[in-house]
Write a protein that holds these residues in place. Structure first.
Motif, mmCIF file in Angstrom:
data_model
loop_
_atom_site.group_PDB
_atom_site.id
_atom_site.type_symbol
_atom_site.label_atom_id
_atom_site.label_comp_id
_atom_site.label_asym_id
_atom_site.label_seq_id
_atom_site.Cartn_x
_atom_site.Cartn_y
_atom_site.Cartn_z
ATOM 1 N N LEU A 116 0.754 -1.137 0.111
ATOM 2 C CA LEU A 116 0.707 -0.222 0.680
ATOM 3 C C LEU A 116 1.210 1.031 0.408
ATOM 4 N N LYS A 117 2.226 1.224 0.726
ATOM 5 C CA LYS A 117 2.401 2.466 0.825
ATOM 6 C C LYS A 117 3.112 3.160 -0.958
ATOM 7 N N TRP A 118 3.643 2.324 -1.099
ATOM 8 C CA TRP A 118 4.142 2.357 -3.100
ATOM 9 C C TRP A 118 3.534 2.642 -3.525
ATOM 10 N N ILE A 119 2.178 2.283 -3.925
ATOM 11 C CA ILE A 119 0.951 2.770 -4.402
ATOM 12 C C ILE A 119 0.645 4.258 -3.522
ATOM 13 N N ILE A 120 0.761 4.618 -2.786
ATOM 14 C CA ILE A 120 0.544 5.264 -2.241
ATOM 15 C C ILE A 120 1.385 6.830 -3.011
ATOM 16 N N VAL A 121 2.317 5.947 -2.329
ATOM 17 C CA VAL A 121 4.099 6.577 -2.850
ATOM 18 C C VAL A 121 3.294 6.825 -4.899
ATOM 19 N N ASP A 122 3.047 6.364 -5.212
ATOM 20 C CA ASP A 122 3.300 5.810 -6.950
ATOM 21 C C ASP A 122 1.598 6.887 -7.686
ATOM 22 N N LEU A 123 0.943 7.306 -6.135
ATOM 23 C CA LEU A 123 -0.470 8.396 -6.819
ATOM 24 C C LEU A 123 0.157 9.838 -6.429
ATOM 25 N N ILE A 124 1.140 9.886 -5.757
ATOM 26 C CA ILE A 124 1.523 11.452 -5.255
ATOM 27 C C ILE A 124 2.178 11.626 -6.549
ATOM 28 N N PHE A 125 2.852 10.451 -6.702
ATOM 29 C CA PHE A 125 4.000 11.041 -7.831
ATOM 30 C C PHE A 125 3.464 11.537 -9.571
ATOM 31 N N ILE A 126 2.367 10.666 -9.136
ATOM 32 C CA ILE A 126 1.113 11.037 -10.584
ATOM 33 C C ILE A 126 0.316 12.062 -10.687
ATOM 34 N N ILE A 127 0.407 12.488 -9.462
ATOM 35 C CA ILE A 127 -0.083 13.843 -8.985
ATOM 36 C C ILE A 127 0.586 15.237 -9.253
ATOM 37 N N ALA A 128 1.839 15.240 -8.642
ATOM 38 C CA ALA A 128 2.880 15.919 -9.081
ATOM 39 C C ALA A 128 3.206 15.972 -10.237
ATOM 40 N N SER A 129 3.349 14.581 -11.363
ATOM 41 C CA SER A 129 3.364 14.859 -13.062
ATOM 42 C C SER A 129 2.744 15.612 -13.127
ATOM 43 N N ILE A 130 1.332 15.224 -12.958
ATOM 44 C CA ILE A 130 0.369 15.619 -13.371
ATOM 45 C C ILE A 130 0.654 17.292 -13.246
ATOM 46 N N THR A 131 0.789 17.722 -12.296
ATOM 47 C CA THR A 131 0.897 18.910 -11.564
ATOM 48 C C THR A 131 1.803 20.451 -12.725
ATOM 49 N N ASP A 132 2.923 18.855 -13.256
ATOM 50 C CA ASP A 132 4.299 20.023 -14.371
ATOM 51 C C ASP A 132 3.380 20.313 -15.238
ATOM 52 N N LYS A 133 2.619 18.638 -16.101
ATOM 53 C CA LYS A 133 1.732 19.655 -17.288
ATOM 54 C C LYS A 133 0.666 20.501 -17.464
ATOM 55 N N LEU A 134 -0.011 20.583 -16.191
ATOM 56 C CA LEU A 134 -1.042 21.368 -16.057
ATOM 57 C C LEU A 134 -0.258 23.174 -15.621
ATOM 58 N N ASP A 135 0.179 23.509 -15.061
ATOM 59 C CA ASP A 135 0.835 24.446 -14.599
ATOM 60 C C ASP A 135 1.519 24.819 -16.090
ATOM 61 N N GLY A 136 2.388 24.493 -16.600
ATOM 62 C CA GLY A 136 2.982 24.530 -18.191
ATOM 63 C C GLY A 136 1.886 25.323 -19.629
ATOM 64 N N TYR A 137 0.987 24.487 -18.976
ATOM 65 C CA TYR A 137 -0.511 24.457 -19.706
ATOM 66 C C TYR A 137 -1.169 25.673 -19.324
ATOM 67 N N ILE A 138 -1.590 26.138 -18.205
ATOM 68 C CA ILE A 138 -1.759 26.936 -18.077
ATOM 69 C C ILE A 138 -0.787 28.673 -18.162
ATOM 70 N N ALA A 139 0.141 28.810 -17.705
ATOM 71 C CA ALA A 139 1.080 29.712 -18.325
ATOM 72 C C ALA A 139 0.909 30.324 -19.735
ATOM 73 N N ARG A 140 1.204 29.016 -20.667
ATOM 74 C CA ARG A 140 1.351 29.362 -21.573
ATOM 75 C C ARG A 140 -0.011 30.003 -22.461
ATOM 76 N N SER A 141 -1.211 29.069 -21.643
ATOM 77 C CA SER A 141 -2.226 29.196 -22.528
ATOM 78 C C SER A 141 -3.265 30.844 -21.639
#
Length: 196
Positions: A35-60
């Motif tokens: 379970l702890k690695w699933i939690i780590v994975d979910l945090i990593f996925i959320i962080a990765s999404i914010t990476d794409k999202l902040d760039g998209y918002i900043a440009r658009s």
């Protein structure tokens, strides 16, 4: 402070949380995965999404700032290197992989500093750079769910779903290392005139 910058800071805040989770006494499993690695994975996925999202918002929304240009790539490096070190510490990733990634990042960051000093010349991300980013994120997302070490698929000791998952993770890791090396070479090749 605009939304893209807030998302970048949020991504940085997620990293220490991600690093602390494996140290917690969470011994439960979920569908046969720790379970702890699933939690780590979910945090990593959320962080990765914010990476794409902040760039998209900043440009658009035309919200690109000097602060964002400075902090966004740093946040990305912190996230990726932290994730790789967690896997190294858990015995699932050889240390040479994050070393290669880190060496490339230092070389590219050094080039960028020189570029700014010489008048802001920027080399656009190459296809190698784009391949590196995609395979790196996919490899790490899947690696957190893979209970076997990098390359175990070549030993003949695993089968079924474990073999398939480990094979995919191993292949993606190899591709991202190759793409990391070649994208770093592209940057250095493009900076020849600058260095002269």
């Amino acid at each position: 402070m605009n939304l893209p910058n807030k998302l970048t800071i949020f991504r940085i805040i997620l990293v220490p949380i991600m690093v602390i989770i494996p140290l917690c006494p969470i011994n439960q499993e979920f569908f046969g995965l720790p379970l702890k690695w699933i939690i780590v994975d979910l945090i990593f996925i959320i962080a990765s999404i914010t990476d794409k999202l902040d760039g998209y918002i900043a440009r658009s929304k035309d919200q690109v700032t000097t602060f964002g240009k400075f902090l966004d790539p740093i946040a990305d490096k912190i996230l990726v290197i932290s994730a790789m070190i967690l896997l190294v510490e858990d015995g699932r990733l050889p240390s040479y992989i994050p070393i290669i990634v880190l060496a490339r990042e230092f070389a590219v960051s050094g080039y960028r500093l020189i570029a700014v000093e010489k008048g802001g010349t920027v080399i656009a991300a190459s296809n190698w750079g784009k391949l590196k980013t995609v395979t790196q994120m996919l490899a790490l997302i899947l690696a957190f769910l893979d209970t076997n070490a990098f390359g175990t698929c070549f030993t003949g000791t695993i089968a079924g779903g474990d073999f398939v998952l480990n094979s995919i993770v191993t292949l993606l890791m190899i591709i991202q290392v190759i793409a990391t090396i070649f994208s770093g070479y592209d940057y250095l090749k493009g900076s020849k005139k600058l260095l002269k």
